[in-house]
Motif scaffolding. Structure first.
Motif, PDB file in Angstrom:
ATOM      1  N   HIS A  83       0.836  -1.197   0.000  1.00  0.00           N
ATOM      2  CA  HIS A  83       0.000   0.000   0.000  1.00  0.00           C
ATOM      3  C   HIS A  83       0.871   1.248   0.000  1.00  0.00           C
ATOM      4  O   HIS A  83       1.952   1.261   0.586  1.00  0.00           O
ATOM      5  N   GLY A  84       0.341   2.286  -0.625  1.00  0.00           N
ATOM      6  CA  GLY A  84       1.022   3.571  -0.574  1.00  0.00           C
ATOM      7  C   GLY A  84       1.715   3.912  -1.874  1.00  0.00           C
ATOM      8  O   GLY A  84       1.451   3.342  -2.934  1.00  0.00           O
TER       9      GLY A  84
ATOM     10  N   GLU B  33       5.089  11.765  -4.592  1.00  0.00           N
ATOM     11  CA  GLU B  33       3.653  11.591  -4.753  1.00  0.00           C
ATOM     12  C   GLU B  33       3.274  11.619  -6.226  1.00  0.00           C
ATOM     13  O   GLU B  33       4.113  11.924  -7.097  1.00  0.00           O
TER      14      GLU B  33
ATOM     15  N   SER C 151       7.128   5.574   2.646  1.00  0.00           N
ATOM     16  CA  SER C 151       5.872   5.831   1.926  1.00  0.00           C
ATOM     17  C   SER C 151       5.068   4.585   1.626  1.00  0.00           C
ATOM     18  O   SER C 151       4.029   4.672   0.964  1.00  0.00           O
ATOM     19  N   GLU C 152       5.492   3.399   2.088  1.00  0.00           N
ATOM     20  CA  GLU C 152       4.821   2.160   1.704  1.00  0.00           C
ATOM     21  C   GLU C 152       4.598   1.249   2.902  1.00  0.00           C
ATOM     22  O   GLU C 152       5.500   1.048   3.720  1.00  0.00           O
TER      23      GLU C 152
ATOM     24  N   TRP D 130      -7.608   5.694   6.691  1.00  0.00           N
ATOM     25  CA  TRP D 130      -7.470   5.026   5.400  1.00  0.00           C
ATOM     26  C   TRP D 130      -8.435   3.848   5.329  1.00  0.00           C
ATOM     27  O   TRP D 130      -8.646   3.128   6.308  1.00  0.00           O
TER      28      TRP D 130
ATOM     29  N   LEU E 102       1.556   8.171   1.926  1.00  0.00           N
ATOM     30  CA  LEU E 102       1.372   7.918   3.356  1.00  0.00           C
ATOM     31  C   LEU E 102       2.275   8.813   4.188  1.00  0.00           C
ATOM     32  O   LEU E 102       1.944   9.157   5.317  1.00  0.00           O
TER      33      LEU E 102
END
Length: 1105
Positions: free
Chosen positions: A95-96, A426, A983-984, A516, A448
């Motif tokens: 995710h992310g 992003e 970020s993940e 989320w 994230l």
């Protein structure tokens, strides 16, 4: 001798009961030694008790020896079948936002987007739920990506100059991404160096049958697709181009590397070749002649065709772009030249696009070109249409961008509908059809780490009412919403709709909490809660969002990535949410604890403020850390959503390390490095404050922002530990002591050989007791509320439990008035029990089990008929998980019932613990409760509850990944999340039934298919970044990865349990122990594992403990 299964099981149940009885005698015997020292004339016959103890010990040793004689050979097949139906390890999805992206590509026919990363990952995205992930064999940077439009194929170029061809192939129940072949461009012997054949640019022809490669040496080579065969006879070299260049332009210099290749939009056999020096030629591949020459004087950066093919646009290193006509003359001159942000020196325009529109003037889009002196550090993409100009200002570097537009060859205009920009941190999409060009919310790939993640909290089976209210609050934050939907929506999601909604809450460094949707494959942002407006900080939070109307360039802030925090004290450390009442507790770095209610309307109100002194006027302690946050005075405006109703500030203002909430009793409990407190948020009154500091806990007074440990004190403590270990070693060598006799008997039994096909009790490692004066021993690690028996076995009631870093457990009996007497009486807390673990290992989690051994339900679950009432007739027990072992005590006597010494057996320490419910694949009616444990080595163990028998073990996270281990959070259904990058989140499942993985397909039409090309190797993700090659044709996705060979399973027979489950909240911070554990114990851990493997090869024996 043969015995039946029932007789065998009954016999060993009796042995287990006898063993528990002996353990109780042993504990009593230990207490009597102390009693005998101080009261030699006591009424106890000490010698008789000592003889009784040794008799029981040696009797138990004999019975254990009989166990190997009468024990059935091997494991129980029935139990192994049950475990296969309950447990299975799968790394399912990530995710992310991809970490360190380096390239992007878009397929307008299939509406798919691909992102490559610096670690060699290739991720393909379509509609929400459509995801494909694969990895190159070597972790090299992906430099370029190009789709073969409509074919489901993808070409990647790595920084090692190797081309790879990927293909989306059907598989059972969906599709997956596989590598077909690879190619390396050979050099010309004796003429070119290795760097001369390095690929700088790739052009894929519209027919998708050829690939054109521009090189650093100025050559252009052609490959046949899809087999990546070099067409050597068609290669083009700079010598042929120089023949058509005027003599005064040559100056005896080379043309430089090929910077751009662009196919003619109307004539497939022609293409533009742009060189770094500034020369651009229109090459006719059929006649092998130069039709037009465009003599640029500035260094070339990029090229773009106008749709009709009568005009081209070039961008240059001086921050300008030129418009060139394509006519009948061989040598062309630009018709227009512009430096948008001149006249002062500007940075290069790295990429430019020219898109025609039916409604008006064309759109010009380019990246870079900003004035060097004033805005050279800005990351911008400019959108220019006639006199309308917008400078999209991002907070991270622009990697690449593309437009979603009409690609039909018969259409007259491009008519772009969306701009998609890949940034370093992003992905941003802009709606080009709506006036004002607003941003399009992304259904996935949300950053994230828009602010650094500091903690995580998962809520399973969220009620529909709470879910709808959170979603509605999030929609109000996104107004006005764009008219356009997410442009990348290719493929088809085959996964069924999730039966239950799941929320993942992340706390961030800037004081925000983000909600989320973690129900499916895509992690979708729902709602953002900010706490910064409650306090007075140095920055005004609205200044960065407003820009003067007359400012030039016309900047517009776009994107949500903001790595800067106004005040580090705002950071969120702990989160707790009651999903039935909508109560939310958020705790931060400066000791702030916020109680919030979910409201559907905006509100302007004052916040009730209370202060709790955790030091309790203890002398000799002076706080040297940061100050408290200053709340805003007067009414504060809050939007719809979660709104604070109470602020509790701890004194000293240390970071909150544990928090819990019981909405049915209107109580919250919180802990720091100094102690813990209990607060009644309904009456706005404190109930309890307990200091847990040790006299030597000076480090706890310095705070996380100014923590400095003196070298002198560190050395003194090290020598003290060495001295203690030597003394304890000498004591163990005394032959006359009773303990040494037992150890001698154990050693003799261990030397005896046993059957080779039975499992052996693992050799236990010697664990040194921790010093009571270790720094930070007073840190509160966990808190828990429970309705159980604490004072006596006849009456149960509310209790609160707290565990500390020094192995202390405090249990308080609470007097909570009923609703009728709510206004007359207040909540009272009385200390009922105090437990001190032997080795003083930090207490990671605490949970109370009912009479059937099941975890107690959450608040409101029983009263609202959402869960079965707990068994209040049988004897309750409490499960205490420390860093070294798990132990179950009976209540209310608090006597040891069973335990498992994880550190002694496995050589690792506990980092995260949770109780989860595992449902069988065969039938939903059968489920078991399991204790899930993550260790400092990154492996996950599952134990039965309450017997604490090992079930399975899996390798999950690399032991070097301290951040990943510290960030792990478990769900109640046997899943988990941990950070593989800032970020993940990587998602994994321990349940054989509950698996959240991508199940999707893409329908492709391949005009030219090659059955001879077969996937060579599918590289799958293993253990947070390490890669493992799979055999040809496997086609495993992340959801199918399972290291069954690494799973160690024990043959214990466990009885089924009900589906009640409790997630134990543990600290998610990287503590001093984590870093110390990694830096100092890596070699020790490897030696332990090596010893285990050596012990596996020895003859089995028995060790009595």
């Amino acid at each position: 001798m043969s015995i039946t299964t029932k007789t065998y099981s009954a016999f060993w149940h009796v042995v287990a009961a006898f063993e528990n009885w002996v353990q109780r005698i042993e504990s009593v015997y230990g207490e009597l030694i102390v009693y005998h020292q101080y009261k030699p004339k006591g009424i106890y016959n000490f010698c008789s008790l000592q003889q009784l103890f040794f008799f029981c010990r040696y009797s138990l040793t004999g019975i254990r020896m009989m166990k190997f004689r009468f024990r059935r050979q091997g494991n129980d097949p029935q139990r192994e079948k049950i475990k296969q139906d309950l447990f299975a390890f799968n790394k399912t999805v990530e995710h992310g936002f991809p970490n360190q992206p380096s390239a992007v590509a878009y397929d307008p026919k299939l509406q798919l987007m691909a992102i490559g990363t610096k670690s060699g990952a290739v991720k393909v995205y379509g509609a929400p739920g459509v995801e494909f992930t694969s990895f190159h064999k070597e972790p090299a940077t992906v430099m370029q990506l190009h789709f073969l439009h409509g074919q489901g194929r993808l070409v990647s170029l790595l920084d090692d100059n190797i081309l790879h061809l990927w293909e989306i192939n059907p598989r059972q129940g969906g599709s997956n991404l596989e590598e077909l072949c690879s190619f390396t461009l050979p050099g010309r012997p004796g003429l070119e160096s290795t760097s001369a054949t390095r690929v700088t640019v790739i052009l894929l022809k519209r027919t998708c049958d050829q690939l054109c490669l521009g090189t650093e040496g100025g050559g252009v080579h052609f490959l046949d697709l899809p087999d990546l065969t070099l067409l050597d006879s068609q290669s083009l070299f700079p010598d042929e181009i120089l023949r058509s260049v005027p003599e005064d332009y040559k100056f005896g210099k080379s043309l430089g590397p090929v910077e751009s290749l662009q196919e003619h939009p109307q004539c497939a056999g022609k293409m533009l070749i742009g060189y770094s020096r500034g020369l651009v030629v229109l090459w006719d591949h059929a006649t092998r002649k130069v039709e037009n020459v465009f003599l640029g004087i500035q260094q070339l950066e990029s090229l773009c065709w106008e749709r009709s093919g009568r005009t081209l646009v070039s961008s240059h290193s001086d921050g300008g772009y030129m418009v060139w006509p394509v006519g009948s003359f061989c040598t062309q001159q630009p018709t227009a030249s512009s430096i948008p942000y001149g006249p002062f020196p500007c940075k290069a325009i790295n990429k430019i696009l020219w898109r025609t529109t039916e409604a008006g003037p064309p759109l010009v889009l380019f990246s870079g070109g900003m004035p060097r002196a004033s805005y050279g550090d800005r990351h911008c993409v400019t959108v220019l249409q006639d006199k309308t100009q917008v400078t999209l200002d991002f907070t991270s570097r622009v990697i690449d961008f593309f437009t979603v537009h009409c690609v039909d060859g018969d259409a007259e205009f491009d008519d772009p509908s969306a701009l998609v920009v890949l940034l370093e941190e992003e992905l941003v999409a802009i709606d080009l059809q709506t006036p004002g060009w607003p941003a399009i919310p992304s259904p996935y790939l949300a950053p994230l780490h828009s602010s650094a993640i500091t903690c995580s909290y998962h809520v399973s089976n969220v009620p529909v009412k709470l879910w709808e209210r959170v979603v509605a609050a999030g929609r109000r934050q996104n107004t006005p919403s764009p008219c356009m939907k997410w442009p990348v929506d290719g493929g088809k999601d085959l996964a069924p709709e999730p039966k239950h909604n799941g929320l993942l809450l992340t706390g961030h460094e800037d004081g925000t909490v983000r909600f989320w949707d973690a129900s499916g494959v895509s992690l979708k942002p729902l709602y953002k809660l900010s706490t910064a407006n409650i306090f007075q900080t140095d920055c005004d939070h609205g200044d960065s969002l407003t820009q003067p109307e007359e400012e030039w360039p016309p900047f517009r802030k776009v994107g949500c990535f903001d790595p800067y925090s106004d005040d580090p004290r705002l950071g969120i450390q702990k989160i707790c949410l009651c999903k039935y009442s909508g109560k939310l507790v958020v705790a931060g770095t400066a000791g702030q604890v916020l109680v919030m209610d979910l409201s559907e309307d905006e509100s302007d109100h004052m916040i009730n403020i209370a202060t709790v002194d955790l030091l309790q006027d203890r002398e000799g302690f002076t706080w040297k850390g940061h100050d408290r946050l200053t709340p805003n005075t007067g009414p504060v405006s809050f939007p719809a959503g979660f709104q604070p109703v109470l602020l509790v500030q701890c004194v000293p203002p240390a970071a909150v390390t544990a928090v819990t909430l019981h909405a049915e009793w209107s109580l919250i409990a919180f802990g720091t490095s100094h102690g813990f407190g209990l607060f009644d948020y309904q009456r706005r009154s404190p109930v309890l404050a307990r200091c847990t500091l040790h006299p030597n806990d000076s480090l706890a007074m310095e705070g996380p922002l100014s923590r400095v440990k003196s070298l002198k004190k560190s050395l003194r403590q090290s020598f003290r530990r060495i001295r203690k270990s030597r003394v304890s070693g000498k004591k163990r060598m005394i032959a006359s002591s009773p303990t040494s006799k037992v150890q001698e008997a154990n050693a003799q039994l261990a030397e005896q050989a046993g059957p080779h096909d039975v499992e052996v009790t693992p050799v236990q490692r010697r664990i040194e007791p921790r010093s009571a004066d270790d720094s930070l021993s007073g840190v509160v690690r966990c808190l828990c509320f429970a309705d159980t028996y604490l004072r006596d076995a006849g009456h149960h009631g509310p209790t609160m439990w707290a565990g500390t870093n020094s192995g202390s457990v405090y249990a308080y009996a609470l007097e909570v008035p009923s609703q009728e007497k709510f206004s007359e009486q207040s909540v009272e807390a009385v200390l009922g029990k105090e437990i001190q673990l032997m080795h003083r290992a930090p207490v990671v989690a605490i949970a109370v089990l009912d009479g059937r051994g099941n975890p107690l339900p959450e608040p409101y679950e029983v009263s609202r008929d959402l869960a079965k009432a707990p068994d209040m007739q049988g004897s309750h027990s409490v499960l205490i998980a420390s860093e070294e072992q798990f132990k179950v005590f009976t209540l209310p006597k608090v006597s040891a019932k069973t335990k498992f010494k994880l550190t002694a057996h496995e050589g690792c320490r506990v980092r995260k613990v949770a109780l989860a419910s595992f449902v069988s694949v065969s039938t939903e009616e059968y489920c078991e409760n399991g204790l899930v444990c993550l260790t400092n080595l990154g492996d996950i163990h599952v134990f039965s509850v309450p017997l604490l028998r090992p079930q399975v073990r899996y390798d999950c996270i690399r032991k070097e990944d301290i951040s990943g281990i510290a960030s792990c959070v478990f769900t109640k259904t046997g899943q988990g999340f941990y950070l593989i990058s800032p970020s993940e989140f990587a998602r994994f499942s321990l349940s054989a039934r509950v698996i959240t993985e991508p199940r999707c397909t893409v329908e492709v039409e391949r005009v030219r298919d090659t059955p001879a090309l077969r996937p060579c190797t599918a590289v799958s993700l293993q253990s947070n970044g390490t890669h493992k090659g799979q055999p040809c044709g496997d086609g495993h996705s992340l959801g199918e990865l399972e290291d069954e060979g690494q799973a160690g399973r024990s043959p214990g027979l466990d009885s089924p349990n009900s589906s009640g489950d409790v997630t134990l909240d543990t600290t998610g911070d990287i503590t001093v122990e984590d870093v110390k554990d990694f830096l100092m114990s890596v070699d020790e851990a490897e030696n332990n594992l090596r010893n285990i493997s050596e012990e596996d090869g020895r003859s089995p024996g028995i060790l009595i403990s």
